[in-house]
Design a protein around this motif. Structure first.
Motif, PDB file in Angstrom:
ATOM      1  N   ASN A  59       0.836  -1.174   0.000  1.00  0.00           N
ATOM      2  CA  ASN A  59       0.000   0.000   0.000  1.00  0.00           C
ATOM      3  C   ASN A  59       0.878   1.233   0.000  1.00  0.00           C
ATOM      4  O   ASN A  59       1.942   1.217   0.612  1.00  0.00           O
ATOM      5  N   ARG A  60       0.480   2.272  -0.665  1.00  0.00           N
ATOM      6  CA  ARG A  60       1.241   3.528  -0.611  1.00  0.00           C
ATOM      7  C   ARG A  60       0.324   4.661  -1.084  1.00  0.00           C
ATOM      8  O   ARG A  60      -0.668   4.434  -1.761  1.00  0.00           O
ATOM      9  N   ILE A  61       0.747   5.878  -0.683  1.00  0.00           N
ATOM     10  CA  ILE A  61      -0.019   7.068  -1.089  1.00  0.00           C
ATOM     11  C   ILE A  61       0.464   7.531  -2.458  1.00  0.00           C
ATOM     12  O   ILE A  61       1.667   7.597  -2.709  1.00  0.00           O
ATOM     13  N   VAL A  62      -0.476   7.877  -3.337  1.00  0.00           N
ATOM     14  CA  VAL A  62      -0.149   8.606  -4.573  1.00  0.00           C
ATOM     15  C   VAL A  62      -1.151   9.756  -4.685  1.00  0.00           C
ATOM     16  O   VAL A  62      -2.136   9.808  -3.956  1.00  0.00           O
ATOM     17  N   LEU A  63      -0.863  10.653  -5.621  1.00  0.00           N
ATOM     18  CA  LEU A  63      -1.764  11.794  -5.786  1.00  0.00           C
ATOM     19  C   LEU A  63      -2.675  11.580  -6.992  1.00  0.00           C
ATOM     20  O   LEU A  63      -2.201  11.255  -8.082  1.00  0.00           O
ATOM     21  N   LEU A  64      -3.955  11.766  -6.756  1.00  0.00           N
ATOM     22  CA  LEU A  64      -4.933  11.697  -7.844  1.00  0.00           C
ATOM     23  C   LEU A  64      -4.787  12.970  -8.676  1.00  0.00           C
ATOM     24  O   LEU A  64      -4.865  14.073  -8.141  1.00  0.00           O
ATOM     25  N   PHE A  74      -3.424   8.556 -11.951  1.00  0.00           N
ATOM     26  CA  PHE A  74      -2.266   8.937 -11.127  1.00  0.00           C
ATOM     27  C   PHE A  74      -1.001   8.629 -11.912  1.00  0.00           C
ATOM     28  O   PHE A  74      -1.019   7.873 -12.888  1.00  0.00           O
ATOM     29  N   PHE A  75       0.109   9.231 -11.467  1.00  0.00           N
ATOM     30  CA  PHE A  75       1.371   9.091 -12.200  1.00  0.00           C
ATOM     31  C   PHE A  75       2.425   8.462 -11.303  1.00  0.00           C
ATOM     32  O   PHE A  75       2.470   8.724 -10.095  1.00  0.00           O
ATOM     33  N   THR A  76       3.281   7.662 -11.949  1.00  0.00           N
ATOM     34  CA  THR A  76       4.311   6.977 -11.183  1.00  0.00           C
ATOM     35  C   THR A  76       5.379   6.435 -12.118  1.00  0.00           C
ATOM     36  O   THR A  76       5.367   6.695 -13.317  1.00  0.00           O
ATOM     37  N   ASN A  77       6.294   5.663 -11.530  1.00  0.00           N
ATOM     38  CA  ASN A  77       7.320   4.992 -12.313  1.00  0.00           C
ATOM     39  C   ASN A  77       6.821   3.564 -12.577  1.00  0.00           C
ATOM     40  O   ASN A  77       6.511   2.837 -11.641  1.00  0.00           O
ATOM     41  N   ALA A  81       7.814  -0.783  -7.488  1.00  0.00           N
ATOM     42  CA  ALA A  81       7.164  -1.986  -6.934  1.00  0.00           C
ATOM     43  C   ALA A  81       5.693  -2.034  -7.349  1.00  0.00           C
ATOM     44  O   ALA A  81       5.193  -3.071  -7.797  1.00  0.00           O
ATOM     45  N   LYS A  82       5.004  -0.890  -7.243  1.00  0.00           N
ATOM     46  CA  LYS A  82       3.581  -0.899  -7.613  1.00  0.00           C
ATOM     47  C   LYS A  82       3.401  -1.155  -9.094  1.00  0.00           C
ATOM     48  O   LYS A  82       2.468  -1.829  -9.539  1.00  0.00           O
ATOM     49  N   GLY A  83       4.341  -0.588  -9.907  1.00  0.00           N
ATOM     50  CA  GLY A  83       4.273  -0.790 -11.352  1.00  0.00           C
ATOM     51  C   GLY A  83       4.444  -2.268 -11.705  1.00  0.00           C
ATOM     52  O   GLY A  83       3.738  -2.796 -12.561  1.00  0.00           O
ATOM     53  N   GLU A 138      15.250   5.736 -10.077  1.00  0.00           N
ATOM     54  CA  GLU A 138      14.709   4.423 -10.451  1.00  0.00           C
ATOM     55  C   GLU A 138      13.884   3.968  -9.254  1.00  0.00           C
ATOM     56  O   GLU A 138      14.376   3.242  -8.382  1.00  0.00           O
ATOM     57  N   GLN A 139      12.673   4.448  -9.216  1.00  0.00           N
ATOM     58  CA  GLN A 139      11.852   4.318  -8.006  1.00  0.00           C
ATOM     59  C   GLN A 139      11.763   2.866  -7.521  1.00  0.00           C
ATOM     60  O   GLN A 139      11.521   1.969  -8.323  1.00  0.00           O
ATOM     61  N   SER A 140      11.938   2.701  -6.243  1.00  0.00           N
ATOM     62  CA  SER A 140      11.829   1.437  -5.503  1.00  0.00           C
ATOM     63  C   SER A 140      13.067   0.546  -5.636  1.00  0.00           C
ATOM     64  O   SER A 140      13.100  -0.552  -5.075  1.00  0.00           O
ATOM     65  N   GLN A 141      14.109   0.987  -6.370  1.00  0.00           N
ATOM     66  CA  GLN A 141      15.360   0.218  -6.437  1.00  0.00           C
ATOM     67  C   GLN A 141      16.260   0.614  -5.262  1.00  0.00           C
ATOM     68  O   GLN A 141      16.291   1.786  -4.882  1.00  0.00           O
TER      69      GLN A 141
END
Ligand code: FMN
Length: 212
Positions: A59-64, A74-77, A81-83, A138-141
């Motif tokens: 679970n984690r917070i992201v911005l709508l 929402f935007f992410t890498n 991990a979530k990707g 490199e998000q989550s690495q």
């Protein structure tokens, strides 16, 4: 740590069938707008739960960033991990907690990547440092230490100075949640909370009430 004396009573509002919107997106917009008017920091924050290949949830917070054409964006890498989780199991549970109004909204839905063009259009509107941050991370690495991260960041800043066009990283972009269900929770006195569920059944939204 003893927390058992923390107890709240909920009196802010009710959620009755007589004042519900028939479409959950309208109900969401109605509640979101009234929350946004309070001008609380990160009012568009939501928790996103995903499940990995072993069935382990996280679970984690992201911005709508938008609700449009029946999708929550929402935007992410994509390599985070979530990707990775969403590649395997493209379903999320999204949760909003609006404490000041004693409300919770839960959404479950399918997730798809939005088009590269749409992601690029949004990336271009981000502040310079956010663009560099996305490009450099490199998000989550795992990374050795803070200074390695800062060196990487500085290298990107040098390569793309302020005022230049920072290219959107290949593995960065938007996800669109296509809701299959919504639950609107309104805290009430005596723990008799209102819980209203909208379910998508054969392209129609059905409405039901759950016990608190
Ligand atoms: C208020 C807040 C807003 C955030 N917004 C985002 C966001 O929009 N996108 C994102 O990828 N991470 C965002 N994060 C960071 C994530 O919570 C998380 O740490 C990161 O995405 C890595 O998650 P993962 O390793 O589970 O993929 C935000 C965190 C907070 C506390």
């Amino acid at each position: 740590m003893d927390l058992h004396n923390i107890r709240e009573s909920y009196k802010f509002d009710s959620l009755l069938e007589s004042n519900l919107e028939s479409n959950p997106f309208d109900q969401f917009q109605h509640w979101y707008q009234s929350y946004a008017e309070l001008r609380i920091k990160d009012s568009n924050a939501m928790a996103i739960a995903t499940v990995d290949s072993q069935g382990n949830p996280s679970n984690r917070i992201v911005l709508l960033k938008a609700v449009e054409d029946g999708e929550f964006i929402f935007f992410t890498n994509y390599g985070s991990a979530k990707g990775q989780d969403l590649l395997i199991n493209p379903i999320v549970s999204a949760l909003f907690f609006w404490r000041e109004q004693e409300r919770q909204v839960r959404i479950q839905g399918k997730v798809v990547r939005i088009s590269k063009e749409k992601s690029e259009a949004y990336f271009a509107t981000r502040p310079y440092l956010s663009q560099i941050g996305a490009a450099a991370s490199e998000q989550s690495q795992p990374i050795d230490d803070r200074s390695t991260l800062e060196t990487k960041f500085a290298k990107f800043q040098h390569e793309y100075p302020e005022g230049s066009t920072v290219p959107m990283p290949e593995n960065w972009g938007g996800f669109a949640i296509q809701p299959l269900s919504f639950e609107f929770w309104q805290g009430r006195e005596g723990r008799l909370h209102d819980r209203i569920v909208y379910m998508l059944e054969r392209s129609e939204w059905t409405i039901s009430r759950l016990e608190p």
